[in-house]
Every structure is written in C-alpha cells, then in structure tokens.
Design a protein around this motif. Sequence first.
Motif, PDB file in Angstrom:
ATOM      1  N   VAL A  17      -4.774  -1.784  -4.270  1.00 38.73           N
ATOM      2  CA  VAL A  17      -4.117  -0.936  -3.269  1.00 38.73           C
ATOM      3  C   VAL A  17      -2.625  -1.263  -3.335  1.00 38.73           C
ATOM      4  O   VAL A  17      -2.240  -2.434  -3.206  1.00 38.73           O
ATOM      5  CB  VAL A  17      -4.673  -1.213  -1.856  1.00 38.73           C
ATOM      6  N   MET A  18      -1.801  -0.235  -3.574  1.00 32.27           N
ATOM      7  CA  MET A  18      -0.347  -0.483  -3.712  1.00 32.27           C
ATOM      8  C   MET A  18       0.437   0.816  -3.519  1.00 32.27           C
ATOM      9  O   MET A  18      -0.108   1.911  -3.744  1.00 32.27           O
ATOM     10  CB  MET A  18      -0.023  -1.056  -5.102  1.00 32.27           C
ATOM     11  N   GLY A  19       1.680   0.693  -3.118  1.00 29.92           N
ATOM     12  CA  GLY A  19       2.545   1.869  -2.983  1.00 29.92           C
ATOM     13  C   GLY A  19       3.865   1.639  -3.694  1.00 29.92           C
ATOM     14  O   GLY A  19       4.214   0.496  -4.027  1.00 29.92           O
ATOM     15  N   ALA A  20       4.606   2.718  -3.930  1.00 29.08           N
ATOM     16  CA  ALA A  20       5.920   2.576  -4.567  1.00 29.08           C
ATOM     17  C   ALA A  20       6.865   3.675  -4.104  1.00 29.08           C
ATOM     18  O   ALA A  20       6.428   4.786  -3.777  1.00 29.08           O
ATOM     19  CB  ALA A  20       5.788   2.623  -6.090  1.00 29.08           C
ATOM     20  N   LEU A  21       8.150   3.326  -4.098  1.00 26.91           N
ATOM     21  CA  LEU A  21       9.224   4.304  -3.868  1.00 26.91           C
ATOM     22  C   LEU A  21      10.155   4.219  -5.059  1.00 26.91           C
ATOM     23  O   LEU A  21      10.428   3.113  -5.561  1.00 26.91           O
ATOM     24  CB  LEU A  21      10.007   3.962  -2.603  1.00 26.91           C
ATOM     25  N   ILE A  22      10.650   5.374  -5.499  1.00 27.39           N
ATOM     26  CA  ILE A  22      11.532   5.411  -6.663  1.00 27.39           C
ATOM     27  C   ILE A  22      12.676   6.379  -6.366  1.00 27.39           C
ATOM     28  O   ILE A  22      12.453   7.404  -5.695  1.00 27.39           O
ATOM     29  CB  ILE A  22      10.750   5.883  -7.918  1.00 27.39           C
ATOM     30  N   SER A  47       1.188   6.584  -3.931  1.00 25.98           N
ATOM     31  CA  SER A  47       0.109   5.650  -3.664  1.00 25.98           C
ATOM     32  C   SER A  47      -0.314   5.198  -5.065  1.00 25.98           C
ATOM     33  O   SER A  47      -1.036   5.909  -5.781  1.00 25.98           O
ATOM     34  CB  SER A  47      -1.055   6.324  -2.925  1.00 25.98           C
ATOM     35  N   VAL A  48       0.172   4.026  -5.455  1.00 31.22           N
ATOM     36  CA  VAL A  48      -0.093   3.473  -6.800  1.00 31.22           C
ATOM     37  C   VAL A  48      -1.586   3.180  -6.964  1.00 31.22           C
ATOM     38  O   VAL A  48      -2.123   3.129  -8.084  1.00 31.22           O
ATOM     39  CB  VAL A  48       0.768   2.186  -6.985  1.00 31.22           C
ATOM     40  N   THR A  49      -2.254   3.023  -5.808  1.00 31.29           N
ATOM     41  CA  THR A  49      -3.707   2.850  -5.725  1.00 31.29           C
ATOM     42  C   THR A  49      -4.449   3.882  -6.588  1.00 31.29           C
ATOM     43  O   THR A  49      -5.546   3.596  -7.076  1.00 31.29           O
ATOM     44  CB  THR A  49      -4.147   3.092  -4.253  1.00 31.29           C
ATOM     45  N   LYS A  50      -3.845   5.068  -6.769  1.00 35.15           N
ATOM     46  CA  LYS A  50      -4.550   6.217  -7.337  1.00 35.15           C
ATOM     47  C   LYS A  50      -4.336   6.291  -8.857  1.00 35.15           C
ATOM     48  O   LYS A  50      -4.695   5.371  -9.556  1.00 35.15           O
ATOM     49  CB  LYS A  50      -4.108   7.478  -6.590  1.00 35.15           C
ATOM     50  N   TYR A  51      -3.761   7.384  -9.355  1.00 35.81           N
ATOM     51  CA  TYR A  51      -3.703   7.579 -10.815  1.00 35.81           C
ATOM     52  C   TYR A  51      -2.914   6.483 -11.529  1.00 35.81           C
ATOM     53  O   TYR A  51      -3.269   6.079 -12.634  1.00 35.81           O
ATOM     54  CB  TYR A  51      -3.092   8.938 -11.168  1.00 35.81           C
ATOM     55  N   ILE A  52      -1.812   6.026 -10.929  1.00 39.94           N
ATOM     56  CA  ILE A  52      -0.947   5.090 -11.664  1.00 39.94           C
ATOM     57  C   ILE A  52      -1.736   3.848 -12.045  1.00 39.94           C
ATOM     58  O   ILE A  52      -1.734   3.416 -13.189  1.00 39.94           O
ATOM     59  CB  ILE A  52       0.314   4.744 -10.836  1.00 39.94           C
ATOM     60  N   ASN A  53      -2.449   3.268 -11.095  1.00 43.21           N
ATOM     61  CA  ASN A  53      -3.291   2.113 -11.458  1.00 43.21           C
ATOM     62  C   ASN A  53      -4.546   2.602 -12.183  1.00 43.21           C
ATOM     63  O   ASN A  53      -4.911   2.086 -13.235  1.00 43.21           O
ATOM     64  CB  ASN A  53      -3.648   1.290 -10.230  1.00 43.21           C
ATOM     65  N   GLY A  54      -5.217   3.572 -11.595  1.00 51.64           N
ATOM     66  CA  GLY A  54      -6.265   4.296 -12.318  1.00 51.64           C
ATOM     67  C   GLY A  54      -7.628   3.657 -12.408  1.00 51.64           C
ATOM     68  O   GLY A  54      -8.545   4.250 -12.967  1.00 51.64           O
ATOM     69  N   HIS A  55      -7.794   2.438 -11.881  1.00 54.28           N
ATOM     70  CA  HIS A  55      -9.081   1.765 -12.073  1.00 54.28           C
ATOM     71  C   HIS A  55      -9.717   1.307 -10.763  1.00 54.28           C
ATOM     72  O   HIS A  55     -10.622   0.467 -10.766  1.00 54.28           O
ATOM     73  CB  HIS A  55      -8.917   0.579 -13.043  1.00 54.28           C
ATOM     74  N   SER A  56      -9.254   1.864  -9.645  1.00 59.74           N
ATOM     75  CA  SER A  56      -9.867   1.633  -8.325  1.00 59.74           C
ATOM     76  C   SER A  56     -10.035   0.147  -8.000  1.00 59.74           C
ATOM     77  O   SER A  56     -11.022  -0.239  -7.379  1.00 59.74           O
ATOM     78  CB  SER A  56     -11.226   2.355  -8.247  1.00 59.74           C
ATOM     79  N   ASP A  57      -9.061  -0.667  -8.437  1.00 58.49           N
ATOM     80  CA  ASP A  57      -9.182  -2.088  -8.120  1.00 58.49           C
ATOM     81  C   ASP A  57      -7.916  -2.680  -7.491  1.00 58.49           C
ATOM     82  O   ASP A  57      -7.784  -3.898  -7.370  1.00 58.49           O
ATOM     83  CB  ASP A  57      -9.586  -2.898  -9.370  1.00 58.49           C
ATOM     84  N   SER A  66       0.871  -1.193   0.000  1.00 55.67           N
ATOM     85  CA  SER A  66       0.000   0.000   0.000  1.00 55.67           C
ATOM     86  C   SER A  66       0.896   1.227   0.000  1.00 55.67           C
ATOM     87  O   SER A  66       2.112   1.122   0.255  1.00 55.67           O
ATOM     88  CB  SER A  66      -0.899   0.014   1.255  1.00 55.67           C
ATOM     89  N   GLY A  67       0.280   2.385  -0.258  1.00 54.90           N
ATOM     90  CA  GLY A  67       1.036   3.640  -0.146  1.00 54.90           C
ATOM     91  C   GLY A  67       1.564   3.792   1.272  1.00 54.90           C
ATOM     92  O   GLY A  67       2.709   4.211   1.482  1.00 54.90           O
ATOM     93  N   MET A  68       0.752   3.427   2.272  1.00 52.89           N
ATOM     94  CA  MET A  68       1.196   3.550   3.661  1.00 52.89           C
ATOM     95  C   MET A  68       2.393   2.635   3.936  1.00 52.89           C
ATOM     96  O   MET A  68       3.276   2.998   4.718  1.00 52.89           O
ATOM     97  CB  MET A  68       0.049   3.235   4.639  1.00 52.89           C
ATOM     98  N   GLY A  69       2.418   1.461   3.296  1.00 56.79           N
ATOM     99  CA  GLY A  69       3.564   0.558   3.453  1.00 56.79           C
ATOM    100  C   GLY A  69       4.837   1.233   2.950  1.00 56.79           C
ATOM    101  O   GLY A  69       5.920   1.079   3.541  1.00 56.79           O
ATOM    102  N   ALA A  70       4.720   2.000   1.871  1.00 57.55           N
ATOM    103  CA  ALA A  70       5.877   2.710   1.309  1.00 57.55           C
ATOM    104  C   ALA A  70       6.327   3.837   2.251  1.00 57.55           C
ATOM    105  O   ALA A  70       7.530   4.023   2.492  1.00 57.55           O
ATOM    106  CB  ALA A  70       5.528   3.257  -0.078  1.00 57.55           C
TER     107      ALA A  70
END
Length: 381
Positions: free
Chosen positions: A204-209, A192-202, A73-77
């Motif tokens: 929950v994920m997070g990322a660090l770059i 929070s990849v959950t949002k625009y990056i995934n884009g389809h509300s299905d 999740s984004g919180m995990g990141a």
Amino acid sequence: MKFATKLIHAGVHADPETGAIMTPIYQTSTYAQKAPGIHKGFEYSRTHNPTRTALQNNLAALENGNWALCFSSGMGAIDAVTKLMKPGDEVIASNDLYGGTYRIFTKIFENYNIKFHFTDLSNVHNLKNLINPNVKLVWIETPTNPMLNIINIEAITKICKENNIISAVDNTFASPYLQNPLNLGADIVMHSVTKYINGHSDVVMGALIGNNIQLHEKLAFIQNSCGAVPGPQDCFLVLRGIKTLHVRMERHCQNGKKIAEFLSKNNKVDKVYWPGFTNHNNHEIAKVQMKDFGGMLSFTLKNDSIENAHKFLSATKLFTLAESLGGVESLCGHPATMTHASIPREERIKSGLLDSLIRLSVGIEDIDDLINDLNQALEKC
Ligand code: P1T
C-alpha cells in the motif's frame, strides 16, 4: 530515454561498493553524522531514505516530472495535497471519484472550514460555473473510479492556469504507461501506487509527482511534518514491480478490451462502461490523452439490484471479490457496498453508480479462462 527503458533504469544505479544492481533496502531510521549537520544528505528516514529516493526519482522520470514524493498510502498523498488548503479555501472535484477521496474531503477537511464542490467534470463547462476567487484546487480522476468517465485534462488545466488554481490529477486508473497529466498541463499527479504501479497486490503506497518547485517545497514540508512515509521494504517491492509495468499494462489493455466486448453482447448485462467503446461519452478525448484504454471496466445488470450483483459476485471463481485493483490477478467488486459505500445513495445514483454496478479489474491471466468465469457467473444472475 523511452518509457520502457526508464521503468527499468531511471533513478536506479548499481551500488558503488558491491556492484549490486538492485537498490538495497536501507532498513535504517537514522544516519551517522561526522559533525552536527555534516552528512551525506541523509539525517533521518522520515525526511529521506535512499531506497525511497531511488523510487521517487524513478517515478518522477515516468511522469516526466522533476520531483516525486512517496507516501504510506494513496490517501496519505491526497491528504498532503489537501493540506495545501487554508480555512476558507474551496476545492472543485469530479463527482465520480474514489469513495475514500470523497470521504477525506467531506468528513475530515470540511471540519477545517474548507469547502468542496462536486460536479461532473467530464463536461468542462461545469468547472467554469463553479469558479470563484476562493477556489484554490481542482481535483480530478480520469478515468474515474468506478464509472470510467473521461475528463479532458488539457481543457481543465488550461482553465485552472487562467484562474491561478492548482490542478491535481489522480492518475491511478491509467498509470503512467497510459497517460502523463503533467504533459497536459497538470500541476500535480497523484498515484495510488498500491495499484498498477506496484502491480502485485502486496504493497500500500501513494505518490505525488510534479514540476513546480514551490509546490515540491510545500509538499515535502507536509510529508516530513506529518510523517506519512513508506518504509524502505515497500519502496524496494515497488521498484521491483515497476520494472514490468509496460508489459503488464499491454496485457491488461488487451484483456480489458476482449472482456468489454464480451460483456456488451451478454443478455444479462445492461450497460458496460469502458472508454474504448466508440459510443463512450468522451471516447475521442480518451483516444487523444491515453495510449490505450486500460484494464478497468464496470457494468450494470438488467435486473438492477444489490442482491443480483451479490449473486454474480459470489459465483465468480477466478475473479476474486476484493477491494483494490491493478494487480496481475483479476478482481471484481461492488462499489455501492464496498469501495464507494461512503458516498450517499442519492449522490452515487446521480453519477450512474447503480445498485447492480459491478467493477472489474481485469488481470493478465489467460483471456479464455477469464471469459468462461464471467460467463458462468452471469448465468446465475
Ligand atoms: O488505497 P490507497 O493506496 O490509499 O489509495 C486510495 C485511492 C486513491 N485514488 C484512487 C483512484 C483509488 O482507486 C484509491 C484506492 N482505491 C481502492 C482501494 C479501490 O478498490 O478502488
């Protein structure tokens, strides 16, 4: 490669055995070894999984980084970045930020003797005033959630570099399509990849770059030790969603602009917060560091009360009342009682988050239908 090409091709290769052009879902927890330690780079899926590796390589390319790490999740990141801190360290964060970020800082990490300072970082001088030798991390969001303040990434990261402080930018509201904080000097970009990056509300994920190899080593160690990793099915869904990020974002931005303009002329509406307005506090900075102004906006009602906001939110038909943002469908929310309820009232009022503030995540539906929906709901207020 240009951005639109990277979205579709970076990190992704046709399967050498079958020619499948989509990265398979490697639904496995473990990998056969020829002899102890002799393997093809994969030992156990908490550490590495090929579907996750493809997504991480894609995300690194989108933010012009050389590494990315995905979390469950984004919180995990955010948790992983904060675990870079040691007892006695201090963190400076913007005072207008996602309620969950405020909550993890104050309710979890303060217990481990890490000190947090919250201040308005849209004014860079506020950062200089708080710096001391214990400060090891500066955390910003821009545009901020939910006030759509703009923070000058280049100015903040320059001060961080001069003082040996790690700078992290939560780029969730902008997405890599609108803004690339690493290019502006940030050490870590968080999504929070959950949002625009995934884009389809299905998902929950997070990322660090990032680009810094030492930070990658430390964060990969935390990721593997603490274990907040996403499963391969979710990585596959994000790889699929990401391919249309550019075309989705174009429409989010077009619709966001039209709705901001509509709301600013409505007599039930008091203030509209959207960085595309020329009288927005940091409009000039937004113009420089962002490609466009995004699909997120917030507004207050002339009759400022929780009850009045709830009247509006119960009346919309196309805008669904829900947490989250960045999907193709339009959502509305009430930060004071939903996403930002964990921030004490006096703190949120200080940052302009009034009782009637309504946040819109403008989707990519037909603009006339969206405006008609808002119009009829405002008539009920
Ligand atoms: O929900 P999760 O994927 O764990 O991401 C947390 C997060 C981090 N940063 C920002 C800017 C966010 O907006 C979020 C999640 N936000 C919501 C759920 C919301 O409705 O604002």
